[in-house]
Scaffold this active site. Sequence first.
Site, PDB file in Angstrom:
ATOM      1  N   LEU A  15       0.834  -1.212   0.000  1.00  0.00           N
ATOM      2  CA  LEU A  15       0.000   0.000   0.000  1.00  0.00           C
ATOM      3  C   LEU A  15       0.869   1.262   0.000  1.00  0.00           C
ATOM      4  CD1 LEU A  15      -2.859  -0.883   2.520  1.00  0.00           C
ATOM      5  CD2 LEU A  15      -2.913  -0.922   0.026  1.00  0.00           C
ATOM      6  N   LYS A  17       3.527   2.016   2.584  1.00  0.00           N
ATOM      7  CA  LYS A  17       3.852   2.554   3.925  1.00  0.00           C
ATOM      8  C   LYS A  17       5.103   3.421   3.868  1.00  0.00           C
ATOM      9  CE  LYS A  17       4.126  -1.342   6.252  1.00  0.00           C
ATOM     10  NZ  LYS A  17       3.546  -2.486   5.568  1.00  0.00           N
ATOM     11  N   TYR A  54      14.465 -10.404  -6.916  1.00  0.00           N
ATOM     12  CA  TYR A  54      13.081 -10.787  -7.200  1.00  0.00           C
ATOM     13  C   TYR A  54      12.244 -10.859  -5.918  1.00  0.00           C
ATOM     14  CZ  TYR A  54      14.430 -12.105 -11.948  1.00  0.00           C
ATOM     15  OH  TYR A  54      14.880 -12.093 -13.242  1.00  0.00           O
ATOM     16  N   ILE A 149       1.818 -13.550  11.376  1.00  0.00           N
ATOM     17  CA  ILE A 149       2.424 -14.140  12.572  1.00  0.00           C
ATOM     18  C   ILE A 149       3.751 -13.455  12.891  1.00  0.00           C
ATOM     19  CG2 ILE A 149       3.514 -16.241  13.491  1.00  0.00           C
ATOM     20  CD1 ILE A 149       1.395 -17.831  11.976  1.00  0.00           C
ATOM     21  N   GLN A 193     -12.332  -2.131   8.846  1.00  0.00           N
ATOM     22  CA  GLN A 193     -12.884  -2.401  10.183  1.00  0.00           C
ATOM     23  C   GLN A 193     -12.269  -3.681  10.746  1.00  0.00           C
ATOM     24  OE1 GLN A 193     -17.195  -2.193  10.576  1.00  0.00           O
ATOM     25  NE2 GLN A 193     -17.318  -1.004   8.686  1.00  0.00           N
ATOM     26  N   GLY A 355      24.498  -5.916 -11.206  1.00  0.00           N
ATOM     27  CA  GLY A 355      23.983  -7.283 -11.116  1.00  0.00           C
ATOM     28  C   GLY A 355      25.042  -8.261 -10.657  1.00  0.00           C
ATOM     29  N   CYS A 382      28.428  -0.338 -11.873  1.00  0.00           N
ATOM     30  CA  CYS A 382      28.967  -1.515 -11.191  1.00  0.00           C
ATOM     31  C   CYS A 382      29.187  -2.657 -12.191  1.00  0.00           C
ATOM     32  CB  CYS A 382      28.080  -1.885 -10.007  1.00  0.00           C
ATOM     33  SG  CYS A 382      29.038  -2.703  -8.714  1.00  0.00           S
ATOM     34  N   GLY A 384      27.744  -3.094 -14.823  1.00  0.00           N
ATOM     35  CA  GLY A 384      27.678  -2.435 -16.127  1.00  0.00           C
ATOM     36  C   GLY A 384      29.047  -1.875 -16.517  1.00  0.00           C
ATOM     37  N   MET A 385      29.770  -1.329 -15.551  1.00  0.00           N
ATOM     38  CA  MET A 385      31.124  -0.829 -15.815  1.00  0.00           C
ATOM     39  C   MET A 385      32.066  -2.004 -16.088  1.00  0.00           C
ATOM     40  SD  MET A 385      34.078  -0.664 -13.646  1.00  0.00           S
ATOM     41  CE  MET A 385      35.508   0.343 -13.353  1.00  0.00           C
ATOM     42  N   HIS A 508      27.765   2.967  -6.922  1.00  0.00           N
ATOM     43  CA  HIS A 508      26.331   3.084  -7.227  1.00  0.00           C
ATOM     44  C   HIS A 508      25.853   4.526  -7.044  1.00  0.00           C
ATOM     45  CE1 HIS A 508      25.259  -1.203  -7.605  1.00  0.00           C
ATOM     46  NE2 HIS A 508      26.325  -1.367  -6.846  1.00  0.00           N
ATOM     47  N   GLU A 510      23.284   5.916  -8.156  1.00  0.00           N
ATOM     48  CA  GLU A 510      21.823   6.005  -8.014  1.00  0.00           C
ATOM     49  C   GLU A 510      21.395   6.050  -6.553  1.00  0.00           C
ATOM     50  OE1 GLU A 510      23.533   3.338  -8.831  1.00  0.00           O
ATOM     51  OE2 GLU A 510      22.565   1.463  -8.264  1.00  0.00           O
TER      52      GLU A 510
HETATM   53  N1  GLN Z   1      28.814  -8.788  -9.452  1.00  0.00           N
HETATM   54  C1  GLN Z   1      29.730  -7.692  -9.473  1.00  0.00           C
HETATM   55  C2  GLN Z   1      30.662  -7.697  -8.267  1.00  0.00           C
HETATM   56  O1  GLN Z   1      30.379  -8.344  -7.292  1.00  0.00           O
HETATM   57  C3  GLN Z   1      28.997  -6.367  -9.582  1.00  0.00           C
HETATM   58  C4  GLN Z   1      28.122  -6.065  -8.429  1.00  0.00           C
HETATM   59  C5  GLN Z   1      27.093  -4.989  -8.689  1.00  0.00           C
HETATM   60  O2  GLN Z   1      26.774  -4.687  -9.836  1.00  0.00           O
HETATM   61  N2  GLN Z   1      26.546  -4.422  -7.658  1.00  0.00           N
HETATM   62  O3  GLN Z   1      31.676  -7.047  -8.286  1.00  0.00           O
END
Ligand code: GLN
Length: 535
Positions: A15, A17, A54, A149, A193, A355, A382, A384-385, A508, A510
């Site tokens: 919702l 919070k 996920y 619970i 209620q 990732g 990360c 991605g780099m 990071h 972001e």
């Molecule tokens: N898997 C990569 C690492 O552990 C990058 C981690 C990430 O993108 N946060 O260095």
Amino acid sequence: MTKYIFVTGGVSSSLGKGIISASLAKLLQARGFSVTIQKFDPYINVDPGTLNPYEHGECYVTDDGAETDLDLGHYERFLNVPTSQANNVTTGRIYQTVINKERAGDYLGKTVQIVPHVTDEIKRRFCLLGKTKDYEIIISEIGGTVGDIESLPYVEAMRQMRWELGATNCMVIHLTFIPYLNAAKELKTKPTQHSVKTLLSYGVQPDILVCRTEHPLRLSIRKKLALFCNVDLESVIEAMDADTIYDVPLLMLKEKLDITVLKKFQLDSKQEPDLTEWKTFLGKLKNPLREVSIALVGKYNELPDAYKSIHESFVHAGAVNECKVNVEAIHSEQITHENVRELLKNMDGVLIAPGFGERGIEGKIIAIRYVREQKIPFFGICLGMQCAVVEFARNVLQLDDAASIEVDSLTPYPVINMMEEQKNITQIGGTMRLGAYECELEPDSHAQQAYGSKTIYERHRHRYEFNDHYKKQFSAEGLVATGINPKTGLVEIIELKDHPWFVGVQFHPELKSTVENPHPLFVHFLKAIMAIGSE
Ligand code: GLN
């Protein structure tokens, strides 16, 4: 004396919070109060760092290196003040403390029980931030839904606090849902209620009801809710669905949630709410002059919450640039040499997401090759780099089968390697390079232009690093390190020369973007894209 507000949820999960808590905190902050928010999560994991995205979406990392719930991201984005480990507590952490105390003999032969030992530890954590810093108001969000619970010990601890501190120092806000039955053309109060009755059965009478609804609450519905849930009429607050989460503070202001809270606490507002910057941001967000499309290439795209902070960073950076950013999720596992052009041809820029693990890596590398060669603005975060480094090694330096050792431990060219101190670690939880680290920027780099300063601090969450051994080879061909950790020499930022904007960061960014301080790298990534568009 610090005042405590608890926010519980009823009827349904999801919702919002976190958004309601952050919005109330924003209003109280705008009225001159020092306020913080903390989140209590009823699961047994010690922190969400070991959870798959996920499960609970992104793992948010604080300056002090805590791996936390993504709601802390909302708290920081709304309040523009950093949170810390103490702002997120899980049942796992509570039990860990209690069990360690038991092993140390601290309970002096007593039988250790949920009441009072676990509830006492929860209460200690409720108050911890108030003891370390000077907060006038602390909002505690209790995860889960009343009736679960696992959240019972939290509800009991909250009941005790409410009883001990009294109505002028402690209150319970219950966020609930008022469904609309299309066939009957009616809003229904019964689930609320029941949810309040469940709370009452635990001895907790909510002080304020915040009611999520898709339709306005007429007076008759408000009266019914007040009467059957035992609250005053002005304590029934409507929370209509909003176009953007950033509208919610203003919706709560209209409903006088902040005034109702202050009245119950017998506090006078210190000033009229100062929301000037917030409103300027909203004005720009809602009236963009331009529009761009950015591909977000990741492997958790089924669940947008997995990249929550990236999406929000584009909202903030878009608003300053008066530009609407359409973030198109592209699944890295679906990208092939054959379809990459088709998938990316309408994209003004590409961001390769963070990732872990092997899945989706090759798709990311194919996408990076395409944007490098086509000179499309690129931002790698990360993983991605790291993928950008691997792509360059393979396709420009001709180091066949170059890889990160996370993906291929036997690669002949480990261009992304593991640090020595990581090699002997056997435990997964809380052992990555985590939290804020210093980084020094090269003059005249894109990064330095974006930040406008020489030294920055950014948050990390990874185990693998750029392998220094190859640094010269990379820079000879144009991929240069423009951000270095001054203490360890680790490469934190890479940039490609002769490209409009090709920046990869090991940290990071972001996680540090807020409404009032949009992240400079996101802002400049957009500027670079807009500059190309207007050529
Ligand atoms: N898997 C990569 C690492 O552990 C990058 C981690 C990430 O993108 N946060 O260095």
